[in-house]
Design a protein around this motif. Structure first.
Motif: not given
Length: 539
Positions: A500-518
């Motif tokens: 319900q909340a997440i539009d997209k998940v971006i796995v970064q090479k610097n060890g971060q996971i970015t969650f793009r909300l709706i």
């Protein structure tokens, strides 16, 4: 007593010329095949319309929209037609010229819908051959008839072609124009083995029977540079599957595996029992023994059952992360992988499809599914505990930033002018009611005000449509509602909240996971040891 008759001259044309000195005119051209003769016709149309439009002093050339080798029965595949409609919506075009109704569209519904939409925008379509202007009073009835005739012609040709093909299916005389991989046609149109390709087919069956999956087989063939079907860049798992289940390799020819829909727009679909099929046994030399083909079918059935693919409900969005995880390095989609299958330490991970196919294209490493799940849980808990500091101020800011300052002033000017014009209309009505104004002058003045009012409202609507944050505002409001219904921190990952909340998940090479909300807000969590997130407990 003699009647007094006063002629009221039209003002629309005068006002239009004042507001816009020249009419912006474009042309639409189309040819439905890429033959040499049609190419010459296409080039001639381009030259003719450019010369025609630029030769008129009262016209301004607004470009030529042209679709090459596009069927008029399928509107969605005509890129320039759709681009032209979008430009009309944006107010960049005042008139469209086209050769004939059949060049515009052979689909009655699409044609009439497009013309009606253009009419609402005040944009004329002029059909040269039929000498019809779509803004004229009787145009729609005539255009409906002509469009129906054009569609009927296309459907008639399609029916005749299908009847001829069906007749050849029934008597076994149909000649395949594009033989299956591994075969070619001889001078009589009969299928004969093409040895170089047949060797690849045998290898595909052998590898699959030895336990390799379609994805691995496709990857190995691509890495070895083996020529693909129809000149594709790489082998695909779906192509390997089609080869494995095609009865042509056992010497049997199954015809009418696909079908074309009856009505316009024509669509090509797989025949799943809608129409009869025709199996010609021992039609040509076999590449694969029937026993091997049967064994492949049995393996397919077993694997589908194991993966739950026979249940249609499970086939739709099988995993919550499917198509949602993107690579921060190359932008590719992450695919699900199961490693150490059957072992006590079996693991599910997600990897970039480009890295899986070729590590040189992308250096992004795979990431375990449980790592993404825990990162989401941490991000969610931080968000709900700080929603009053993050989401509420964001919502207020978005509403304030809905338009920039320059556009806000322009929209404000439009609002003021609309109010002024509306007030002038009311004043005129009051003067006329009291008999202080000549009726002829009243009508002329009302028409002038009405035309300007429509133009200003159109401009205001375009400004509002082109610069807003409707999606972000709506998404933020939905996020706040979701948090209101789920106010407590979560101990572990919850799939329902993720979907319900997440539009997209971006796995970064610097060890971060970015969650793009709706609402397009992006929040990141570190998945490295020593980072901002600890995996031994959820904050």
């Amino acid at each position: 007593m003699a009647k007094k008759i006063t002629k009221i001259d039209p003002v629309k044309q005068q006002i239009t010329l004042q507001l816009q000195p020249k009419k912006r005119v474009c042309a639409y051209c189309r040819v439905s095949s890429d033959s040499w003769e049609q190419q010459n016709s296409f080039t001639a149309q381009l030259e003719y319309y450019q010369s025609l439009i630029e030769g008129r002093e009262d016209w301004q050339f607004a470009g030529i929209y042209a679709d090459e080798a596009r069927s008029g029965t399928k509107l969605k595949k005509r890129d320039d037609f759709l681009r032209m409609m979008k430009d009309c919506e944006a107010g960049r075009i005042d008139m469209i010229i086209t050769k004939s109704v059949t060049r515009f569209a052979r689909n009655t519904v699409d044609s009439i819908q497009a013309i009606r939409r253009l009419k609402e925008l005040g944009i004329a379509v002029f059909f040269e051959k039929e000498n019809i202007n779509s803004l004229s009073e009787k145009s729609e009835q005539m255009l409906t008839i002509l469009s129906s005739l054009a569609q009927g012609e296309a459907e008639g040709v399609s029916t005749n072609n299908k009847w001829g093909i069906l007749k050849r299916f029934q008597d076994g005389t149909y000649i395949i124009s594009t033989p299956a991989y591994g075969y070619t046609n001889n001078e009589n149109g009969e299928l004969i083995i093409q040895e170089a390709e047949a060797a690849v087919v045998r290898r595909i069956f052998r590898d699959y029977l030895n336990g390799k999956g379609t994805h691995i087989i496709a990857k190995e063939l691509s890495e070895e540079g083996i020529p693909t079907i129809c000149g594709a860049e790489t082998w695909q798992a779906a192509v390997i599957k089609e080869i494995l289940i095609n009865p042509v390799y056992t010497g049997n020819l199954l015809q009418q595996k696909s079908l074309t829909t009856e009505g316009v727009p024509f669509k090509r679909k797989r025949n799943r029992g809608q129409l009869p099929q025709y199996l010609i046994e021992d039609n040509h030399a076999a590449i694969i023994p029937q026993e091997a083909a049967n064994a492949v079918i049995d393996i397919f059935a077993y694997r589908r059952k194991q993966m739950g693919l026979d249940d249609p409900a499970k086939c739709q969005n099988r995993y919550a992360f499917s198509s949602k995880i993107h690579c921060g390095e190359c932008g590719g989609i992450f695919h699900r992988q199961k490693i150490y299958a059957g072992k006590s330490y079996e693991t599910i991970q997600w990897g970039c499809i480009r890295h899986i196919k070729n590590g040189e294209q992308c250096g992004q490493k795979s990431i375990r599914e449980d790592v993404i799940q825990r990162a989401f849980a941490v991000m969610w808990n931080k968000l709900i505990t700080n929603s009053d500091k993050i989401l509420l101020p964001l919502l207020e800011m978005l509403k304030k930033l809905r338009i920039d300052e320059a556009q806000e002033q322009e929209i404000g000017a439009c609002h003021n002018r609309i109010m002024e014009l509306t007030e002038q209309v009311h004043i005129l009505s009051r003067l006329a009611a009291k008999g202080y104004m000549d009726p002829a002058l009243l009508i002329e003045r009302q028409n002038t005000l009405a035309i300007e009012l429509v133009a200003v409202k159109k401009k205001r609507n375009q400004l509002l449509d082109n610069n807003g944050f409707d999606r972000e505002i709506a998404g933020t409001e939905l996020m706040l509602e979701l948090i209101r219904k789920n106010p407590h921190v979560i101990e572990k990952y919850r799939e329902d909240l993720f979907l319900q909340a997440i539009d997209k998940v971006i796995v970064q090479k610097n060890g971060q996971i970015t969650f793009r909300l709706i609402n397009r807000l992006e929040l990141s969590e570190s998945c490295r040891k020593g980072g901002s997130t600890r995996w031994d407990k959820v904050i």
